[in-house]
Design an enzyme around this catalytic site. Sequence first.
Site, PDB file in Angstrom:
ATOM      1  N   ASP A   1    -106.658 -62.257 -17.716  1.00 13.70           N
ATOM      2  CA  ASP A   1    -105.840 -63.190 -18.480  1.00 13.70           C
ATOM      3  C   ASP A   1    -106.603 -64.504 -18.591  1.00 13.70           C
ATOM      4  OD1 ASP A   1    -102.679 -63.285 -19.358  1.00 13.70           O
ATOM      5  OD2 ASP A   1    -103.511 -65.271 -18.973  1.00 13.70           O
TER       6      ASP A   1
ATOM      7  N   ASP B   1    -101.744 -57.298 -25.192  1.00 14.93           N
ATOM      8  CA  ASP B   1    -100.378 -57.783 -25.364  1.00 14.93           C
ATOM      9  C   ASP B   1    -100.503 -59.281 -25.600  1.00 14.93           C
ATOM     10  OD1 ASP B   1     -97.675 -58.194 -25.393  1.00 14.93           O
ATOM     11  OD2 ASP B   1     -97.411 -58.016 -23.228  1.00 14.93           O
TER      12      ASP B   1
ATOM     13  N   CYS C   1     -94.233 -59.033 -28.430  1.00 17.15           N
ATOM     14  CA  CYS C   1     -92.773 -58.980 -28.289  1.00 17.15           C
ATOM     15  C   CYS C   1     -92.159 -59.828 -29.406  1.00 17.15           C
ATOM     16  CB  CYS C   1     -92.331 -59.458 -26.910  1.00 17.15           C
ATOM     17  SG  CYS C   1     -92.990 -61.068 -26.416  1.00 17.15           S
TER      18      CYS C   1
END
EC number: 2.1.1.-
Length: 393
Positions: A250, A290, A343
């Site tokens: 990340d 993601d 999302c």
Amino acid sequence: MTPAARVQAAIEILDHINQGTAAEKALTTWARRARYAGSGDRAAVRDHVFQALRCRRSYAALGGGTNGRALMRGALIDAGVALDTVFTGDGHSPAVLDTEELTKGRDPAAGAEQGNLPDWLWKRFETALGTGNARLSAQILQQRAPVTLRVNSRLSTAPQAIEILKEDQITVTSCDLIDTALIVIEGARRVAGSRAYCEGYVELQDASSQAAMAALSVAPGSRVLDYCAGGGGKTLALAARVTADWFAHDANESRMSDLPRRADRSGITVTCLETNAIADAAPFDLVLCDVPCSGSGTWRRAPEAKWRLTSERLEELCVLQRDILQDAASLVAPDGQLAYATCSLLPEENDHQVTRFIDQHPDWEITLQKSWSISEWGDGFFLASLKRSGQKT
């Protein structure tokens, strides 16, 4: 605290949020100051604040303003509570309503106001989803999100996990979206301290996210990189299904700080990679991206995000998403898979991004593309899987 005192606390917190303080920070600051407030009080105040943020525009219309008092007036009117039973001025209750406050307020207008979205976002919702589905999605976003657990298939079955959860008075029900998902219907605040959670039998994860990870094909023994791992929930969901070599990265490494401990209790090993170590570890058989996004599919969980998002920020996110997809593609093995997920409900963050990538890279093709709408049990989610042309799926 009395119910009225809880409303007064919510009013003060909402005023701080209106001044630019993040909701979580405003709640934490209040809780530290309000030593007298018990866990039930803190939970109730938090619920008031988050529901007011979910329904900010309609409550503002009903209450006749956007400050904390007006928003909580709107909330009480919407709930059918008599205002004079709360705004009494007694003890720690809100002050009595004055004449001007009593005369303000109206029914919310159809469209963005009823849907509790900024005008510019409402137009995008209608374009993306159609008017009917836009209204339905907006309505669901005004409700509290379910607490959802993922059964760790490495250690347990759903029936076994249900029995272990019962030991801590946690009641769950199954979910139609995916058989690993359990919806908590009683005892949600006991989950974090439960044996089922602490020993890795279950993890907190939205049902749509679980379903998306179940849709990805991962061969045993693969090398898998979760490129935008965050807390690593999707890595853990994939690893529960198959034995492989798991890597996580990340850009903000602190987000992964808890991942090694969570992986250990889940019975797997995850190697966390710093940015400068990724190239040496490549290539990977699967790279999952993601990506950072608007989070529009999850706004019932983080409702202040929909009020802070601007069209300019959305464009910045879209540029970042394109950059991440481009960078991640270079890490995929020749016969590997590139997965892109958000999302978000907005097409500019979803299928438009995938189409743009394919247009610029004709040697790649889409092998899977699926969306999950916001529902009673799951958030909005998008997933696409790509491989180089000519590969078998």
